[in-house]
Design a protein around this motif. Structure first.
Motif, short mmCIF file in Angstrom:
data_model
loop_
_atom_site.label_atom_id
_atom_site.label_comp_id
_atom_site.label_asym_id
_atom_site.label_seq_id
_atom_site.Cartn_x
_atom_site.Cartn_y
_atom_site.Cartn_z
N LEU A 1 -9.10 1.79 -7.07
CA LEU A 1 -9.47 0.88 -6.36
C LEU A 1 -8.73 -0.19 -6.70
CD1 LEU A 1 -10.66 -0.19 -3.18
CD2 LEU A 1 -13.05 -0.47 -4.66
N HIS A 2 -9.73 -0.53 -7.60
CA HIS A 2 -8.90 -1.35 -8.55
C HIS A 2 -7.68 -1.76 -8.60
CE1 HIS A 2 -9.80 -4.96 -11.28
NE2 HIS A 2 -8.75 -4.07 -12.58
N GLU B 1 -17.84 -4.93 -6.32
CA GLU B 1 -19.03 -3.75 -6.07
C GLU B 1 -20.05 -2.97 -6.53
OE1 GLU B 1 -16.64 -1.92 -4.25
OE2 GLU B 1 -16.41 -0.14 -4.39
N ARG C 1 -11.17 2.63 1.47
CA ARG C 1 -12.96 1.82 1.62
C ARG C 1 -12.14 0.49 1.99
NH1 ARG C 1 -15.33 1.27 -2.88
NH2 ARG C 1 -16.18 -0.24 -1.47
N ASP C 2 -10.65 -0.22 2.86
CA ASP C 2 -10.66 -1.55 2.39
C ASP C 2 -9.95 -1.58 3.90
OD1 ASP C 2 -11.88 -2.56 0.48
OD2 ASP C 2 -9.93 -3.19 -0.65
N ILE C 3 -9.14 -0.36 4.60
CA ILE C 3 -8.89 -0.69 5.87
C ILE C 3 -9.55 0.24 6.87
CG2 ILE C 3 -7.08 0.41 8.08
CD1 ILE C 3 -4.94 0.01 5.23
N ASP C 4 -10.69 1.40 6.75
CA ASP C 4 -11.49 2.10 7.64
C ASP C 4 -12.17 1.76 7.05
OD1 ASP C 4 -8.72 3.28 8.40
OD2 ASP C 4 -8.83 5.49 7.16
N GLN D 1 -13.23 6.31 -8.98
CA GLN D 1 -13.13 5.49 -7.55
C GLN D 1 -12.54 4.07 -7.49
OE1 GLN D 1 -13.70 3.80 -3.93
NE2 GLN D 1 -15.49 3.93 -5.57
N ARG D 2 -13.52 4.25 -8.87
CA ARG D 2 -13.52 2.35 -8.96
C ARG D 2 -12.01 2.03 -9.72
NH1 ARG D 2 -18.68 1.73 -11.05
NH2 ARG D 2 -17.83 1.87 -13.19
N THR E 1 -6.74 -7.18 4.25
CA THR E 1 -6.11 -5.63 4.18
C THR E 1 -6.74 -5.10 5.89
OG1 THR E 1 -5.36 -5.20 1.69
CG2 THR E 1 -6.01 -3.17 2.87
N GLY E 2 -8.17 -5.39 5.27
CA GLY E 2 -8.85 -4.77 6.34
C GLY E 2 -8.48 -5.14 7.88
N ILE F 1 -7.66 3.02 -1.53
CA ILE F 1 -8.03 1.43 -0.61
C ILE F 1 -7.71 1.55 1.45
CG2 ILE F 1 -5.52 1.01 -0.58
CD1 ILE F 1 -5.99 -1.59 -1.75
N MET G 1 -8.72 -12.25 -4.56
CA MET G 1 -9.21 -10.52 -4.44
C MET G 1 -9.97 -10.73 -2.57
SD MET G 1 -8.05 -9.21 -6.15
CE MET G 1 -7.54 -7.00 -7.40
N THR H 1 -13.04 -5.73 -9.63
CA THR H 1 -13.48 -5.03 -8.92
C THR H 1 -15.01 -3.84 -9.05
OG1 THR H 1 -11.49 -4.51 -8.40
CG2 THR H 1 -12.63 -3.05 -7.73
N ILE I 1 0.56 -1.04 0.15
CA ILE I 1 0.05 -0.40 0.28
C ILE I 1 1.16 1.19 -0.06
CG2 ILE I 1 -1.66 1.47 1.67
CD1 ILE I 1 -3.19 -1.07 1.99
N ARG J 1 -6.20 -2.43 -5.08
CA ARG J 1 -6.37 -3.86 -4.71
C ARG J 1 -5.63 -4.59 -4.84
NH1 ARG J 1 -12.74 -4.10 -3.99
NH2 ARG J 1 -12.68 -3.22 -1.96
N ARG K 1 -6.50 -2.00 9.97
CA ARG K 1 -6.81 -0.29 10.77
C ARG K 1 -5.62 -0.66 12.02
NH1 ARG K 1 -10.18 2.65 13.52
NH2 ARG K 1 -11.12 4.17 11.47
N THR L 1 -7.45 -10.98 -0.05
CA THR L 1 -6.95 -9.89 0.20
C THR L 1 -7.98 -9.08 0.47
OG1 THR L 1 -5.47 -10.21 -1.79
CG2 THR L 1 -5.25 -7.98 -1.27
N ILE L 2 -9.26 -8.84 0.22
CA ILE L 2 -9.63 -7.52 0.89
C ILE L 2 -9.50 -7.44 1.65
CG2 ILE L 2 -12.07 -5.70 0.82
CD1 ILE L 2 -11.77 -7.03 -2.27
N VAL M 1 -2.09 -4.89 -4.51
CA VAL M 1 -1.91 -5.82 -3.19
C VAL M 1 -2.33 -7.23 -3.18
CG1 VAL M 1 -2.75 -5.99 -1.02
CG2 VAL M 1 -2.99 -3.05 -2.19
#
Lengths: 215, 97
Positions: free
Chosen positions: A198-199, B26, A173-176, A194-195, B61-62, A170, B54, B22, A159, A202, B65, B57-58, A205
């Motif tokens: 993000l794409h 989405e 969206r994905d952490i927060d 935005q998408r 990543t989450g 990212i 994918m 994605t 990241i 991600r 925090r 991964t999401i 990553v």
């Protein structure tokens, strides 16, 4: 699973009411909730961590000054982010940095999908566009491999090396755990941008994780 | 490796699916596109795994925090808050200039 890390506007509302009454705990709860995000966002505009912390501090002072005028119907998050970006931009300009966020957002459409074109059969081939070597089944890997600090470090570094706009999207969206609409509003991005950001983020990553997990 | 053959008989290639992943997650694809993706996923092991990666991964990543509030920032903010409250009280006493 987003429940524990995504805060609803209603939670904020509750804290804002208490903050207006001068409640210290409410103030600090709001700060705790948004501090990490604000610092990361500020870092997109200013040069270093110290400057970012200054900007965030100024932002909270701005919140205290403006809280009486804050329209409860709008989202606190959006309002908070506007204050932050305004201050961060001012500071960034003063420090001789220019980083217009949305100007760079849509560029780089020629960027590959981050999987590696050589993973697919080339055009003209009988199986053009199909996997030439299949992705690994991560479910076949031991669970423990995913839960290590090392794995977290891989994601963290991936990241960190993203272009700033991808990194920001990212992260939010994905952490927060923000929604797409919240991110669009806060960063002033179109739905598509935005998408796309993000794409790309991600995808990179995932790629970093794949290199680490499958080596 | 039969899956590879079958994937290409669909009207969507694996490479195209990767580009749409994605938008698919989405729920931003129009119905006919979503159906193409789902048809492809139903019989392509490679893309099925890719989509699973994918999602993983999401989820991973989450877990990143963290709290970034330094002790110094906390003290400064509390001081600012007290000053602010105090200043507000002053302003009210002075007739709210």
């Amino acid at each position: 699973m987003t429940e524990d890390r995504s805060f609803s506007d209603r939670d904020d509302q509750h804290l804002i009411t208490a903050l207006r009454a001068g409640d210290e705990h409410a103030c600090m709860a709001l700060v705790e909730r948004y501090q990490a995000t604000l610092i990361r966002l500020a870092l997109m505009y200013v040069g270093d961590r110290g400057a970012a912390e200054d900007v965030v501090q100024e932002t909270w002072l701005g919140v205290l000054q403006g809280i009486g005028r804050f329209e409860e119907r709008s989202s606190f998050k959006t309002w908070l982010f506007r204050i932050l970006t305004n201050r961060a931009k001012t500071r960034g300009v003063r420090d001789g940095r220019t980083l217009p966020f949305s100007a760079v957002a849509a560029s780089g459409d020629g960027e590959d999908d981050g999987v590696g074109i050589d993973r697919f059969f080339p055009p003209g081939h009988e199986f053009a566009g199909a996997w030439s070597s299949l992705p690994t089944d991560w479910d076949g890997l031991p669970e423990a491999r995913f839960l290590t600090d090392e794995t977290r470090g891989v994601i963290d570094r991936a990241i960190e090396t993203l272009p700033p706009n991808q990194r920001e999207v990212i992260t939010l969206r994905d952490i927060d755990g923000w929604t797409a609409d919240e991110v669009r509003n806060a960063l002033d991005l179109s739905e598509t941008n935005q998408r796309v950001l993000l794409h790309r983020a991600r995808t990179k990553v995932r790629q970093a994780l794949a290199e680490y997990l499958e080596r | 490796m039969n899956e590879l053959t079958r994937a290409t008989t669909d009207d969507l290639t694996c490479r195209e699916l990767v580009a749409l992943v994605t938008a698919y997650l989405e729920q931003a694809l129009p119905d006919h596109e979503r159906l193409r993706v789902e048809r492809h996923l139903a019989h392509c092991v490679g893309c099925h795994r890719y989509l699973a990666q994918m999602r993983q991964t999401i989820a991973l990543t989450g877990q990143l925090r963290e709290d970034d509030l330094t002790e110094e920032a906390r003290v400064d903010l509390l001081k600012a808050l007290r000053d602010w409250r105090w200043g507000r009280g002053e302003a009210e006493r002075a007739g709210g200039e």
